[in-house]
Design a protein around this motif. Structure first.
Motif, PDB file in Angstrom:
ATOM      1  N   ARG A 157      13.841 -34.382   3.185  1.00 38.54           N
ATOM      2  CA  ARG A 157      13.933 -35.846   3.192  1.00 38.54           C
ATOM      3  C   ARG A 157      12.579 -36.542   3.187  1.00 38.54           C
ATOM      4  O   ARG A 157      12.390 -37.538   2.505  1.00 38.54           O
ATOM      5  CB  ARG A 157      14.701 -36.316   4.422  1.00 38.54           C
ATOM      6  CG  ARG A 157      16.127 -35.907   4.452  1.00 38.54           C
ATOM      7  CD  ARG A 157      16.757 -36.269   5.789  1.00 38.54           C
ATOM      8  NE  ARG A 157      18.087 -35.720   5.880  1.00 38.54           N
ATOM      9  CZ  ARG A 157      19.173 -36.378   5.554  1.00 38.54           C
ATOM     10  NH1 ARG A 157      19.098 -37.598   5.114  1.00 38.54           N
ATOM     11  NH2 ARG A 157      20.340 -35.806   5.662  1.00 38.54           N
ATOM     12  N   SER A 190       9.887 -36.873   0.061  1.00 36.15           N
ATOM     13  CA  SER A 190       9.974 -37.976  -0.904  1.00 36.15           C
ATOM     14  C   SER A 190       8.896 -39.034  -0.650  1.00 36.15           C
ATOM     15  O   SER A 190       8.406 -39.662  -1.587  1.00 36.15           O
ATOM     16  CB  SER A 190      11.360 -38.608  -0.862  1.00 36.15           C
ATOM     17  OG  SER A 190      11.647 -39.063   0.445  1.00 36.15           O
ATOM     18  N   PRO A 248      13.167 -34.405  -4.243  1.00 33.59           N
ATOM     19  CA  PRO A 248      12.251 -35.452  -3.766  1.00 33.59           C
ATOM     20  C   PRO A 248      11.022 -35.636  -4.660  1.00 33.59           C
ATOM     21  O   PRO A 248      10.402 -36.697  -4.640  1.00 33.59           O
ATOM     22  CB  PRO A 248      11.861 -34.993  -2.356  1.00 33.59           C
ATOM     23  CG  PRO A 248      12.168 -33.556  -2.296  1.00 33.59           C
ATOM     24  CD  PRO A 248      13.293 -33.324  -3.260  1.00 33.59           C
ATOM     25  N   LYS A 296      11.230 -42.630  -0.639  1.00 35.20           N
ATOM     26  CA  LYS A 296      12.188 -42.358   0.436  1.00 35.20           C
ATOM     27  C   LYS A 296      13.553 -42.985   0.126  1.00 35.20           C
ATOM     28  O   LYS A 296      14.590 -42.360   0.318  1.00 35.20           O
ATOM     29  CB  LYS A 296      11.650 -42.886   1.762  1.00 35.20           C
ATOM     30  CG  LYS A 296      12.591 -42.753   2.932  1.00 35.20           C
ATOM     31  CD  LYS A 296      12.854 -41.316   3.287  1.00 35.20           C
ATOM     32  CE  LYS A 296      13.724 -41.232   4.544  1.00 35.20           C
ATOM     33  NZ  LYS A 296      14.457 -40.008   4.628  1.00 35.20           N
ATOM     34  N   GLY A 323      15.062 -39.616  -0.648  1.00 38.40           N
ATOM     35  CA  GLY A 323      14.882 -39.077   0.687  1.00 38.40           C
ATOM     36  C   GLY A 323      16.152 -38.926   1.482  1.00 38.40           C
ATOM     37  O   GLY A 323      16.179 -39.260   2.660  1.00 38.40           O
TER      38      GLY A 323
END
Length: 157
Positions: free
Chosen positions: A20, A23, A92, A11, A15
């Motif tokens: 987002r 990830s 991601p 993240k 992310g």
């Protein structure tokens, strides 16, 4: 490294664009696709025990799934295929090779060393286990710094 830290690294690094939250998933995919399946099988069979299992108790299929999911070669092949299909999702997915690199450095040869170049090579680096207090504290500090940096960058835009 622990699975939660891998999710946070995913993240923190990847992310902040489209997809987002993917990830998080790709940050833990190597562990979920090997030990996550093993955990689920043991949970539903009633043989679940907490703590680190003895290496002799772990079925060979877990080791094979671990080899596949912890190979940088496997990760990049799947990322390249995804890139051809959906460029935005490939970003991601880069959390996956980050997971592998972190594991390479934080797994010793005594318990599931990372097979980074599988199936081309059986090379495994003897890292410092993440249970080492210095590695553990460094991990927490790095995660904090990544999110601090992200927050600072995002507040400027």
């Amino acid at each position: 490294m622990d699975t939660f830290s891998h999710a946070l690294y995913g993240k923190g690094f990847f992310g902040y664009r489209k997809y987002r939250w993917a990830s998080f998933l790709f940050g833990v995919i190597p562990d979920l696709s090997s030990f996550g399946i093993y955990f689920t099988v043991r949970l539903f069979s009633g043989s679940l025990q907490f703590g680190r299992p003895a290496i002799q108790e772990i079925p060979i299929w877990v080791t094979e799934l671990y080899n596949i999911s912890h190979s940088i070669i496997t990760a990049f092949i799947l990322i390249c295929i995804t890139y051809l299909i959906n460029k935005d999702l490939a970003w991601p997915m880069l959390a996956w090779p980050v997971h592998i690199i972190v594991d390479l450095l934080t797994h010793s040869v005594e318990f599931f060393p990372t097979p980074i170049f599988w199936p081309l090579s059986d090379y495994r680096f003897d890292g410092v286990p993440w249970s080492n207090i210095y590695v553990f504290i460094t991990n927490i500090i790095l995660i904090f710094l990544i999110f601090f940096y992200r927050r600072k960058i995002n507040s400027k835009t």
